[in-house]
Design a protein around this motif. Structure first.
Motif, mmCIF file in Angstrom:
data_model
loop_
_atom_site.group_PDB
_atom_site.id
_atom_site.type_symbol
_atom_site.label_atom_id
_atom_site.label_comp_id
_atom_site.label_asym_id
_atom_site.label_seq_id
_atom_site.Cartn_x
_atom_site.Cartn_y
_atom_site.Cartn_z
ATOM 1 N N ARG A 1 -13.164 1.640 -3.656
ATOM 2 C CA ARG A 1 -13.415 0.395 -2.926
ATOM 3 C C ARG A 1 -12.426 -0.658 -3.420
ATOM 4 N N SER A 2 -11.784 -1.337 -2.493
ATOM 5 C CA SER A 2 -10.960 -2.481 -2.897
ATOM 6 C C SER A 2 -11.894 -3.572 -3.418
ATOM 7 N N LYS B 1 -12.125 -6.583 -2.390
ATOM 8 C CA LYS B 1 -12.686 -7.258 -1.211
ATOM 9 C C LYS B 1 -13.816 -6.431 -0.585
ATOM 10 N N TYR B 2 -13.567 -5.147 -0.380
ATOM 11 C CA TYR B 2 -14.586 -4.291 0.235
ATOM 12 C C TYR B 2 -15.808 -4.173 -0.684
ATOM 13 N N MET C 1 0.838 -1.183 0.000
ATOM 14 C CA MET C 1 0.000 0.000 0.000
ATOM 15 C C MET C 1 0.882 1.245 0.000
ATOM 16 N N ASP D 1 1.896 5.212 0.757
ATOM 17 C CA ASP D 1 1.646 6.176 1.825
ATOM 18 C C ASP D 1 0.659 7.209 1.317
ATOM 19 N N ASP E 1 -3.438 2.604 -5.018
ATOM 20 C CA ASP E 1 -2.190 2.879 -5.726
ATOM 21 C C ASP E 1 -2.335 4.185 -6.501
ATOM 22 N N VAL F 1 -10.635 7.765 -0.049
ATOM 23 C CA VAL F 1 -10.454 6.537 0.744
ATOM 24 C C VAL F 1 -11.342 6.521 1.986
ATOM 25 N N CYS G 1 -12.617 2.954 2.331
ATOM 26 C CA CYS G 1 -11.652 1.869 2.144
ATOM 27 C C CYS G 1 -10.317 2.442 1.683
ATOM 28 N N SER G 2 -9.239 2.011 2.355
ATOM 29 C CA SER G 2 -7.917 2.479 1.943
ATOM 30 C C SER G 2 -6.982 1.335 1.577
ATOM 31 N N GLU G 3 -7.461 0.099 1.589
ATOM 32 C CA GLU G 3 -6.573 -1.017 1.242
ATOM 33 C C GLU G 3 -6.380 -1.090 -0.271
ATOM 34 N N ASP G 4 -5.172 -1.446 -0.681
ATOM 35 C CA ASP G 4 -4.811 -1.640 -2.085
ATOM 36 C C ASP G 4 -4.877 -0.372 -2.933
#
Length: 143
Positions: free
Chosen positions: A61-62, A64-65, A1, A3, A28, A20, A23-26
């Motif tokens: 949204r990732s 997964k999310y 991920m 910064d 880029d 984000v 959701c902030s995962e993944d």
């Protein structure tokens, strides 16, 4: 991920934090760049004309999310190309009366979708560079 600087502006009125929000995962650079284009080509032209905040419900949204909230596998949210918004007004009909014509006239959108559930209403706005924007307007009820 990567910064994330949540206070970084992606446009005059929108921050990375809003991208984000849910959701902030993944995340880029592609997601942030797509969100920046969406903000600049769709949200800012409308935001500047109404001089009121466009409140973000959900932007990026990732995978997964997105699956966990029942989003389509092909959702533009996964790429940062779509945002769900509302105004600060209480009356949803007033929001539609204000927002939809402005987006149709001033924004280069791919999809404009009025969505509602038994407990909420929102406007889905998307923009893409992967193909010509379709200027598609839809109304759907979820759940």
């Amino acid at each position: 991920m990567m910064d994330l600087d949540l206070k970084e502006r992606i446009s005059q009125h929108f921050l990375v934090a809003e991208v984000v929000k849910t959701c902030s995962e993944d995340v880029d650079n592609t997601v942030i760049n797509n969100a920046r284009r969406l903000a600049e080509t769709c949200l800012e032209p409308v935001r500047c004309r109404i001089n009121r905040p466009l409140i973000v419900n959900s932007w990026y949204r990732s995978v997964k999310y997105n699956a966990s909230v029942g989003g389509k596998r092909s959702s533009q949210h996964i790429r940062g190309e779509a945002v769900d918004i509302h105004l600060d007004a209480d009356c949803w009909k007033i929001q539609l009366g204000e927002l939809v014509p402005l987006f149709k006239h001033y924004a280069d959108y791919d999809q404009l979708i009025v969505e509602s559930s038994p407990t909420a209403h929102w406007l889905h706005v998307s923009h893409t560079e992967r193909h010509e924007n379709r200027h598609q307007y839809l109304r759907i009820k979820t759940h």
